[in-house]
Design a protein around this motif. Structure first.
Motif: not given
Length: 211
Positions: A62-86
């Motif tokens: 449950a803790a990983l959902c807040f500290a890992g899963v949600l942040p990682v998903l958002l970062i991946k989306l931002r990287v794939r959209s080109g908004a973030w570098s890597d």
């Protein structure tokens, strides 16, 4: 004029060669394999197991959902959209935005888990993660401190508090992570050492107080 042109061309060509030099494969494998989310998963599950058994592992997920899963998903989306570098967020502004987002997610997660009666060590883990990221974010405004070494050293410290000195057997991995960041020229040696000091100290103080 011709000599100058030749010299400038040679210098330009030399600069191009430097930029295209292959990165150390071993360092890249270490950086990617032992990145912050890897340490987060390991620390969460091991702290949960070491303090509350299978119930603790459930809360760790449950803790990983807040500290890992949600942040990682958002970062991946931002990287794939080109908004973030890597995904390692080498650009300071992007790194600060990601840190703020993770701190907000972790804070909400800790509050919700505490309200639902989660084991204190699991809440302590999330609070410690939030504290470490807050300090790193403040430092990142002026200096590119290493999040990789902060995450690895902080994880080792929390495991030591739960399992005892035997967890220090994982300490060489922190050094290995620091080497990889310097070898890839993503950080200086000072930035990796500072990350390890800040991560371990903040995790020790906060986790001890709450735990």
């Amino acid at each position: 004029m011709g000599a100058i042109t030749v010299q400038m061309t040679a210098e330009t060509a030399g600069a191009t060669v430097i930029r295209r030099m292959p990165e150390p494969r071993g360092a890249r494998l270490v950086t990617d394999g032992l990145d912050p989310k890897t340490w987060l998963v390991a620390a969460s599950v091991l702290v949960g197991w070491g303090t509350s058994g299978l119930v603790g592992v459930g809360w760790a997920l449950a803790a990983l959902c807040f500290a890992g899963v949600l942040p990682v998903l958002l970062i991946k989306l931002r990287v794939r959209s080109g908004a973030w570098s890597d995904r390692h967020l080498g650009v300071r502004r992007q790194r600060l935005m990601a840190m703020a987002m993770i701190v907000a997610s972790v804070t909400c997660g800790a509050a919700l888990m505490a309200a639902l009666g989660a084991p204190v060590p699991m809440v302590a883990l999330l609070v410690a993660i939030g504290a470490v990221l807050t300090l790193l974010g403040a430092i990142t405004f002026v200096w590119k401190i290493s999040v990789h070494t902060a995450a690895s050293s902080g994880s080792v410290v929390m495991l030591v508090l739960v399992y005892g000195v035997w967890a220090l057997l994982a300490a060489p991995l922190v050094v290995l992570v620091g080497w990889s960041r310097v070898a890839l020229r993503d950080h200086t040696a000072a930035q990796t050492v500072a990350g390890a000091v800040v991560g371990s100290t903040a995790a020790w103080v906060v986790f001890s107080l709450v735990f």
